[in-house]
Design an enzyme around this catalytic site. Structure first.
Site, PDB file in Angstrom:
ATOM      1  N   ASP A  72      36.039  25.750  37.822  1.00  0.00           N
ATOM      2  CA  ASP A  72      35.565  26.889  36.930  1.00  0.00           C
ATOM      3  C   ASP A  72      36.255  27.346  35.855  1.00  0.00           C
ATOM      4  O   ASP A  72      37.439  26.807  35.666  1.00  0.00           O
ATOM      5  CB  ASP A  72      35.321  28.172  37.932  1.00  0.00           C
ATOM      6  CG  ASP A  72      36.411  28.498  38.685  1.00  0.00           C
ATOM      7  OD1 ASP A  72      37.482  27.728  38.565  1.00  0.00           O
ATOM      8  OD2 ASP A  72      36.162  29.121  39.739  1.00  0.00           O
ATOM      9  N   ASP A 141      36.734  38.101  48.608  1.00  0.00           N
ATOM     10  CA  ASP A 141      35.092  38.463  49.144  1.00  0.00           C
ATOM     11  C   ASP A 141      34.322  37.214  49.400  1.00  0.00           C
ATOM     12  O   ASP A 141      33.226  37.120  49.784  1.00  0.00           O
ATOM     13  CB  ASP A 141      34.347  38.986  47.829  1.00  0.00           C
ATOM     14  CG  ASP A 141      34.100  38.010  46.618  1.00  0.00           C
ATOM     15  OD1 ASP A 141      34.672  37.069  46.672  1.00  0.00           O
ATOM     16  OD2 ASP A 141      33.427  38.490  45.702  1.00  0.00           O
ATOM     17  N   HIS A 143      34.184  34.257  48.102  1.00  0.00           N
ATOM     18  CA  HIS A 143      33.680  33.277  47.198  1.00  0.00           C
ATOM     19  C   HIS A 143      34.345  32.051  46.915  1.00  0.00           C
ATOM     20  O   HIS A 143      35.570  32.011  47.120  1.00  0.00           O
ATOM     21  CB  HIS A 143      33.366  34.276  45.927  1.00  0.00           C
ATOM     22  CG  HIS A 143      34.602  34.389  44.823  1.00  0.00           C
ATOM     23  ND1 HIS A 143      34.782  35.498  44.251  1.00  0.00           N
ATOM     24  CD2 HIS A 143      35.818  33.527  44.621  1.00  0.00           C
ATOM     25  CE1 HIS A 143      35.906  35.352  43.617  1.00  0.00           C
ATOM     26  NE2 HIS A 143      36.616  34.208  43.983  1.00  0.00           N
ATOM     27  N   GLU A 148      29.890  33.871  43.559  1.00  0.00           N
ATOM     28  CA  GLU A 148      30.170  35.415  44.201  1.00  0.00           C
ATOM     29  C   GLU A 148      29.153  35.523  45.177  1.00  0.00           C
ATOM     30  O   GLU A 148      28.095  34.692  45.345  1.00  0.00           O
ATOM     31  CB  GLU A 148      29.707  36.375  43.138  1.00  0.00           C
ATOM     32  CG  GLU A 148      30.769  36.119  41.819  1.00  0.00           C
ATOM     33  CD  GLU A 148      32.011  36.732  42.094  1.00  0.00           C
ATOM     34  OE1 GLU A 148      32.279  36.774  43.457  1.00  0.00           O
ATOM     35  OE2 GLU A 148      32.735  37.241  41.223  1.00  0.00           O
TER      36      GLU A 148
END
Ligand code: GLP
Length: 264
Positions: A72, A141, A143, A148
């Protein structure tokens, strides 16, 4: 899915570096074809990269026939910005190993046409024989890359909008000011990572424990994109004692026992 549990972050990092090195050497021993690796950023892989660098410098490993694809990159952050993933990767890995510059692929978050940039990235991956091993980290979280919560399991490389949680967590790299964190990123999709022949995810420290528990013991859910690992034929999650802290005692014991048996 395999789960490797080491005493601490450093031990887990060494395990991962040696595992990756063994895979690169294994392929080099049987074919001239390049080893194709997916790479991640974040504080988690730094020690793994340091050990890979040490091996290259010691002449124990070479990246000359390795092609890499990073997961990313932020949108709109100049490449030269110290927190761009381009800068990160050069600082912590590429500047110190012998991987040819033309083999390095990192999404360009400043490309004039971001959708084309993403499509070209998928095409570049498809032009190889496929990614042999994708190394990933995990967000607090759950991810994977910047996929996400609620990212589709069939997602491919695309523009993503970061959640407020991620902006807050990543603000530690941007003077603790979430307004300075880019709001969007380009990210490989869940399916891009899951299409790799093998996936190794590192998750260390107590802040990852809840996400790790959900991904390993919970149902497969787009709410925790790391849980897609449950369906991968060759997935490994590497933990330390702290990140394994929310697993059920029985799961913990099972993974520990399994490793003992399989390493015999
Ligand atoms: C970012 C990256 C992820 C990475 C995560 C964890 O969100 N996009 O790929 O896994 O950070 O970062 P850290 O390793 O610093 O905890």
């Amino acid at each position: 899915m395999k789960v490797i549990i080491r005493d601490n972050h450093s031990e887990g990092s060494l395990w991962a570096a040696h595992y990756i090195a063994a895979k690169i050497k294994e392929k080099a021993a049987i074919t001239d074809k390049p080893f194709v690796i997916g790479l991640c950023t974040g504080s988690t892989p730094i020690e793994t990269y340091a050990e890979l660098i040490r091996m290259v410098k010691a002449g124990e490993l070479s990246f000359k026939n390795v092609i890499s694809f990073n997961m990313d990159e932020y949108v709109g952050l100049p490449q030269s910005h110290p927190e761009s993933y381009w800068s990160f990767m050069h600082k912590y890995l590429f500047d110190h190993i012998d991987e040819p510059a033309e083999n390095i692929h990192i999404l360009n978050g400043n490309a004039p046409d971001l959708e084309k940039e993403c499509a070209d990235y998928e095409a570049a991956i498809a032009a190889t024989d496929g990614i042999d091993l994708f190394l990933g980290g995990v967000g607090e979280d759950g991810h994977l890359a910047f996929n996400e919560p609620f990212s589709s399991f069939s997602s491919r490389t695309r523009i993503v909008t970061l959640t407020e949680d991620t902006l807050i967590v990543n603000s530690r790299f941007f003077d603790n000011d979430m307004n300075k964190v880019p709001k969007q990123a380009l990210s490989v999709g869940v399916a891009t990572v899951m299409s790799a022949k093998e996936v190794v995810v590192l998750g260390f420290g107590p802040k990852k424990a809840k996400a790790i528990q959900a991904a390993i013991e919970g149902p497969m859910s787009h709410y925790v994109t790391l849980s897609a690992m449950q369906n991968h034929p060759a997935g490994t999650i590497v933990l330390d004692e702290a990140s394994a802290g929310e697993l059920k005692v029985n799961s913990y014991k099972y993974f520990k026992a399994l490793e003992k048996v399989e390493s015999k």
